[in-house]
Write an enzyme that holds these catalytic residues in place. Sequence first.
Site, short mmCIF file in Angstrom:
data_model
loop_
_atom_site.label_atom_id
_atom_site.label_comp_id
_atom_site.label_asym_id
_atom_site.label_seq_id
_atom_site.Cartn_x
_atom_site.Cartn_y
_atom_site.Cartn_z
N SER A 34 -3.13 2.89 36.81
CA SER A 34 -2.73 1.49 36.68
C SER A 34 -2.57 0.81 38.04
CB SER A 34 -1.42 1.40 35.89
OG SER A 34 -0.42 2.20 36.49
N GLY A 88 -3.24 10.78 35.54
CA GLY A 88 -4.09 9.88 34.75
C GLY A 88 -5.34 10.57 34.22
N GLY A 136 -3.31 13.16 39.55
CA GLY A 136 -4.07 13.63 38.41
C GLY A 136 -3.43 13.37 37.07
N GLU A 168 -11.08 12.79 41.63
CA GLU A 168 -10.23 12.19 42.67
C GLU A 168 -10.17 13.07 43.90
OE1 GLU A 168 -6.87 9.94 39.92
OE2 GLU A 168 -6.39 11.80 40.91
N ASP A 213 -6.33 5.32 46.25
CA ASP A 213 -5.94 5.83 44.93
C ASP A 213 -4.42 5.81 44.79
OD1 ASP A 213 -6.14 6.95 42.43
OD2 ASP A 213 -7.28 8.72 43.08
N GLY A 214 -3.95 5.93 43.57
CA GLY A 214 -2.52 6.03 43.31
C GLY A 214 -2.07 7.48 43.37
#
Length: 156
Positions: free
Chosen positions: A34, A103, A101, A109, A87-88
């Site tokens: 998100s 998500g 990870g 990733e 990236d988050g």
Amino acid sequence: MTPPHDLDSLKKATALKALDFVRDGMVVGLGTGSTAKHMVMVLGEKVRAGMKLRGVATSEETAALARQCGIPLIDSDNRWEIDVAIDGADQVDPGFNLIKGGGGALLKEKIVAASAKQFIVLVDHTKQVPALGGSFPLPIEIIPFGWAVQLEKSKP
Ligand code: A5P
């Protein structure tokens, strides 16, 4: 300026900050989740305004959003040179170790982050923890090849 209070606004604020690391002509690793979603959308705005970027997506979900936003993607079969991956994360400790990870895009990733010259992680205060784990399970990813054998091996 008063900082935003709702979580989604904080995620968007981190995404806007990530733009500081992106320059015209770069290849950008596009994260998943998100927070990363906001980053893909702001990069899309830049592309539509004339910035030349190409992306490497870390999930089908991100690839679909990038296409929708007009960001050209490099096919995963091609050799790429990623200037910056963004990236988050699920958790970050004081030593900047991460859990990622959650998500569901862990393997891609990792491949994208590991092959990038620079890796930018977008986190808000809710991701900061004194020690990793505890409240967040450690994600693992099993690839389709040989999954049944791996599953069997993981049984106690
Ligand atoms: C995706 O697999 C993850 O590593 C995400 O980057 C992580 O779960 C953070 O997601 P949110 O930005 O949705 O919190």
